[in-house]
Scaffold this motif. Sequence first.
Motif, PDB file in Angstrom:
ATOM      1  N   ILE A  98      49.606  43.940  97.993  1.00  0.00           N
ATOM      2  CA  ILE A  98      48.399  44.774  97.856  1.00  0.00           C
ATOM      3  C   ILE A  98      48.758  45.921  96.933  1.00  0.00           C
ATOM      4  O   ILE A  98      49.856  46.470  97.020  1.00  0.00           O
ATOM      5  N   LYS A 131      47.612  58.933 107.282  1.00  0.00           N
ATOM      6  CA  LYS A 131      48.312  58.505 108.493  1.00  0.00           C
ATOM      7  C   LYS A 131      49.788  58.475 108.178  1.00  0.00           C
ATOM      8  O   LYS A 131      50.232  57.777 107.297  1.00  0.00           O
ATOM      9  N   ILE A 135      51.532  47.461  99.164  1.00  0.00           N
ATOM     10  CA  ILE A 135      52.404  46.750 100.104  1.00  0.00           C
ATOM     11  C   ILE A 135      53.302  45.817  99.292  1.00  0.00           C
ATOM     12  O   ILE A 135      52.812  44.963  98.551  1.00  0.00           O
ATOM     13  N   ILE A 161      52.651  54.861  99.374  1.00  0.00           N
ATOM     14  CA  ILE A 161      51.402  55.599  99.179  1.00  0.00           C
ATOM     15  C   ILE A 161      51.634  56.616  98.062  1.00  0.00           C
ATOM     16  O   ILE A 161      52.582  57.412  98.150  1.00  0.00           O
ATOM     17  N   ALA A 177      42.730  57.744 105.862  1.00  0.00           N
ATOM     18  CA  ALA A 177      43.589  56.568 106.045  1.00  0.00           C
ATOM     19  C   ALA A 177      44.919  56.786 105.328  1.00  0.00           C
ATOM     20  O   ALA A 177      45.971  56.423 105.824  1.00  0.00           O
ATOM     21  N   PHE A 200      48.184  44.181 108.035  1.00  0.00           N
ATOM     22  CA  PHE A 200      47.787  45.242 107.095  1.00  0.00           C
ATOM     23  C   PHE A 200      46.620  44.764 106.240  1.00  0.00           C
ATOM     24  O   PHE A 200      46.294  43.573 106.225  1.00  0.00           O
ATOM     25  N   GLY A 201      46.024  45.725 105.546  1.00  0.00           N
ATOM     26  CA  GLY A 201      44.926  45.385 104.641  1.00  0.00           C
ATOM     27  C   GLY A 201      43.563  45.471 105.287  1.00  0.00           C
ATOM     28  O   GLY A 201      42.554  45.036 104.729  1.00  0.00           O
ATOM     29  N   GLU A 202      43.521  46.049 106.502  1.00  0.00           N
ATOM     30  CA  GLU A 202      42.234  46.118 107.202  1.00  0.00           C
ATOM     31  C   GLU A 202      41.398  47.319 106.755  1.00  0.00           C
ATOM     32  O   GLU A 202      40.176  47.293 106.833  1.00  0.00           O
ATOM     33  N   GLU A 203      42.074  48.378 106.263  1.00  0.00           N
ATOM     34  CA  GLU A 203      41.332  49.625 106.051  1.00  0.00           C
ATOM     35  C   GLU A 203      40.307  49.530 104.928  1.00  0.00           C
ATOM     36  O   GLU A 203      39.182  50.015 105.059  1.00  0.00           O
ATOM     37  N   ALA A 204      40.684  48.913 103.823  1.00  0.00           N
ATOM     38  CA  ALA A 204      39.727  48.783 102.710  1.00  0.00           C
ATOM     39  C   ALA A 204      38.552  47.906 103.138  1.00  0.00           C
ATOM     40  O   ALA A 204      37.419  48.118 102.712  1.00  0.00           O
ATOM     41  N   LEU A 253      56.965  47.670 107.509  1.00  0.00           N
ATOM     42  CA  LEU A 253      56.248  46.793 108.429  1.00  0.00           C
ATOM     43  C   LEU A 253      57.130  45.574 108.669  1.00  0.00           C
ATOM     44  O   LEU A 253      57.740  45.058 107.732  1.00  0.00           O
ATOM     45  N   ALA A 274      46.987  51.935 100.025  1.00  0.00           N
ATOM     46  CA  ALA A 274      48.447  51.921  99.859  1.00  0.00           C
ATOM     47  C   ALA A 274      48.847  50.645  99.126  1.00  0.00           C
ATOM     48  O   ALA A 274      48.043  49.722  98.988  1.00  0.00           O
TER      49      ALA A 274
HETATM   50  N1  LIG Z   1      50.659  55.070 106.940  1.00  0.00           N
HETATM   51  C1  LIG Z   1      50.534  53.741 107.048  1.00  0.00           C
HETATM   52  N2  LIG Z   1      51.277  53.031 107.928  1.00  0.00           N
HETATM   53  C2  LIG Z   1      51.164  51.698 108.015  1.00  0.00           C
HETATM   54  N3  LIG Z   1      50.318  50.981 107.276  1.00  0.00           N
HETATM   55  C3  LIG Z   1      49.539  51.625 106.403  1.00  0.00           C
HETATM   56  C4  LIG Z   1      49.601  53.035 106.239  1.00  0.00           C
HETATM   57  N4  LIG Z   1      48.712  53.387 105.294  1.00  0.00           N
HETATM   58  C5  LIG Z   1      48.124  52.253 104.886  1.00  0.00           C
HETATM   59  N5  LIG Z   1      48.613  51.188 105.550  1.00  0.00           N
HETATM   60  C6  LIG Z   1      48.234  49.785 105.394  1.00  0.00           C
HETATM   61  O1  LIG Z   1      48.291  49.504 104.006  1.00  0.00           O
HETATM   62  C7  LIG Z   1      47.086  48.864 103.674  1.00  0.00           C
HETATM   63  C8  LIG Z   1      46.676  48.989 102.239  1.00  0.00           C
HETATM   64  O2  LIG Z   1      45.428  48.342 102.109  1.00  0.00           O
HETATM   65  P1  LIG Z   1      44.219  48.825 103.032  1.00  0.00           P
HETATM   66  O3  LIG Z   1      43.843  50.188 102.642  1.00  0.00           O
HETATM   67  O4  LIG Z   1      43.194  47.780 103.039  1.00  0.00           O
HETATM   68  O5  LIG Z   1      44.868  48.864 104.501  1.00  0.00           O
HETATM   69  C9  LIG Z   1      46.064  49.566 104.571  1.00  0.00           C
HETATM   70  C10 LIG Z   1      46.801  49.565 105.881  1.00  0.00           C
HETATM   71  O6  LIG Z   1      46.726  48.315 106.506  1.00  0.00           O
END
Ligand SMILES: Nc1ncnc2c1ncn2[C@@H]1O[C@@H]2COP(=O)(O)O[C@H]2[C@H]1O
Length: 378
Positions: free
Chosen positions: A213, A125, A265, A234, A122, A250-254, A244, A263
């Motif tokens: 975040i 990206k 924000i 990051i 993640a 955002f914030g869905e990955e965790a 953004l 990351a």
């Molecule tokens: N390369 C990226 N581009 C856009 N959004 C990102 C990227 N990397 C992380 N994020 C967003 O940043 C968020 C940080 O919290 P999460 O890991 O929950 O979810 C992550 C994504 O939603």
Amino acid sequence: MSLFKQLGITEELMAKYSPLSQLSPKYLNQVMKHSKVMTFESGEVIFEKIHELPFVYYLLRGKLNARKSIISSSAIDAQTPECLFSINDKIPTGVSVKAQSDGHILMVDPKFLDRALAWSEADEKQPAPGQEARVKPRGDKSTSAKKSSTPARAATQVNHESELPAGEFDEEYFDWMTNLLEFPLFFNLPPVHIQTLFERFEQVCVAKDDVIIKEGDEGDYFYLLVEGRARVEIDEQPGKEIILSQGAYFGEEALVSETVRSATIIMEEDGVLARLDKDSFQSLLHDPIVNYISEKEFKEKLIDHPGKVEKLDIRSLAEFEYTPLPECLHIPLNELRDKIPTLDKSVTYCISEEGGQRGDIAAHILAQNSIDVFVIRS
Ligand SMILES: Nc1ncnc2c1ncn2[C@@H]1O[C@@H]2COP(=O)(O)O[C@H]2[C@H]1O
């Protein structure tokens, strides 16, 4: 001195092993903290007719003999290139393993490794500098959402006085939300969830420089950027500019991979966010979007819809080359966004089980791009 140090098991050494080599230093460090070392002496029986291997095993030094029967056995030697991968597939059910020399094995917690890989992927990206939101806003740019008079300073310190009670959105905001539901992310939502979704979203007013975040924190909320722009930072990619804008989320990955934030924000300007707590995100967005099927169901789909179902492997190239999956399209997770245009939208993609939790993140990426997707889980 710790056993790790004594045996020279460093991060530098472990970065040569696959798939550990894909982990950025901070995740590799975490994985090693969750690992154990097993030392053995020549002649010692390490596994006796093993049924299930509870760890991912890396043979770092020494020689082993895996014996299936009196006449069938195979050598495993730490000096060979194949031992740069885990030796688990060399120890099938029922096999006994005896040491042919002194040596040691690193035992890695598979679940933790799986999470760290998803988390690390993640991080990797890397959209082009200045890349805009993944979800573009529709409708009027203006919103009469109430603004905070006192700037919030951090996600945990947002100005709660500025929040509207859940469900109490003004009309313009409601229109914006309705437009948002036309986006692919929300396509598969059962209609009954949509109303609940409106009710559960909380509106939060934020100010320029607020940290929404923080990388490394536990995941608590999923966010939509209703108004304003935010910056993604990051640790591993200093200086990379990812912005953004309104309509992004955002914030869905965790929340998806159940790891910490990948990351930081930060608000680039005053703005408005809508946030959804973890449980609501899980039940209202994640569960309807990420559908699981068994290998058997996948095979049935293949028969029922010839040419319209394809298995997708999102593991790294090294993992794929080491254990290729037959008749399977391979796109590593960190290249998936870029390869979306090459995918056939009339095909249903079924993500192979081997990718672990990274499969869930891939499913989100495909679903956001209107591609039918399932994750294969046994
Ligand atoms: N390369 C990226 N581009 C856009 N959004 C990102 C990227 N990397 C992380 N994020 C967003 O940043 C968020 C940080 O919290 P999460 O890991 O929950 O979810 C992550 C994504 O939603």
